[in-house]
Design an enzyme around this catalytic site. Structure first.
Site, PDB file in Angstrom:
ATOM      1  N   GLU A  23       0.834  -1.205   0.000  1.00  0.00           N
ATOM      2  CA  GLU A  23       0.000   0.000   0.000  1.00  0.00           C
ATOM      3  C   GLU A  23       0.866   1.252   0.000  1.00  0.00           C
ATOM      4  O   GLU A  23       0.545   2.243  -0.654  1.00  0.00           O
ATOM      5  CB  GLU A  23      -0.917   0.017   1.231  1.00  0.00           C
ATOM      6  CG  GLU A  23      -1.972  -1.050   1.212  1.00  0.00           C
ATOM      7  CD  GLU A  23      -2.829  -1.018   2.456  1.00  0.00           C
ATOM      8  OE1 GLU A  23      -4.016  -0.688   2.315  1.00  0.00           O
ATOM      9  OE2 GLU A  23      -2.305  -1.302   3.555  1.00  0.00           O
ATOM     10  N   LYS A 100     -11.929   3.796   1.194  1.00  0.00           N
ATOM     11  CA  LYS A 100     -10.761   3.077   0.690  1.00  0.00           C
ATOM     12  C   LYS A 100     -11.281   1.888  -0.122  1.00  0.00           C
ATOM     13  O   LYS A 100     -11.259   0.741   0.324  1.00  0.00           O
ATOM     14  CB  LYS A 100      -9.890   2.630   1.870  1.00  0.00           C
ATOM     15  CG  LYS A 100      -8.540   2.102   1.478  1.00  0.00           C
ATOM     16  CD  LYS A 100      -7.697   1.826   2.725  1.00  0.00           C
ATOM     17  CE  LYS A 100      -6.333   1.311   2.359  1.00  0.00           C
ATOM     18  NZ  LYS A 100      -5.514   1.033   3.561  1.00  0.00           N
TER      19      LYS A 100
END
Length: 121
Positions: A23, A100
């Site tokens: 990420e 997200k």
């Protein structure tokens, strides 16, 4: 209690937030919704932008936060975004949602969202 609101929905920016190395390395798109609680009567009466929040400038400031320093938690990101909103003296409170949609969740899902509400003491 203030009942006026200014809302920005679906603000998109690329960030590197999350606890996983991938990420941080690859980044992903985050989507932000913000509602400001304020009294717009003075701005409306005088047709005066200086008495309210310039939502274009606010959007740019929020994107800078999302694109800026990475954090592990979207809860932390939401707090930083709320701080930007509350930096405007006319804002009494803010609701911030951080989406997200590409979160690393191992099962099918539509979205992960953290929503916080903050107000002046």
């Amino acid at each position: 209690m203030t009942t006026d609101r200014i809302t920005l929905k679906g603000l998109r920016a690329r960030g590197r937030h999350g606890v996983l190395a991938a990420e941080r390395e690859l980044g992903q798109e985050f989507v932000v919704d913000v509602t400001l609680f304020l009294d717009t009567a003075k701005a409306a009466a005088g047709d005066d932008l200086t008495q309210t929040v310039h939502y274009g400038e606010l959007a740019e400031a929020l994107v800078k936060v999302v694109e800026g320093e990475p954090v592990n938690l979207i809860e932390t990101l939401a707090q930083r975004l709320a701080d930007v909103c509350l930096a405007h003296a006319v804002v009494d409170g803010a609701e911030v949602s951080v989406h997200k949609p590409a979160a690393p969740v191992p099962v099918p899902f539509d979205d992960v969202v953290v929503t916080i509400e903050r107000s002046r003491p």
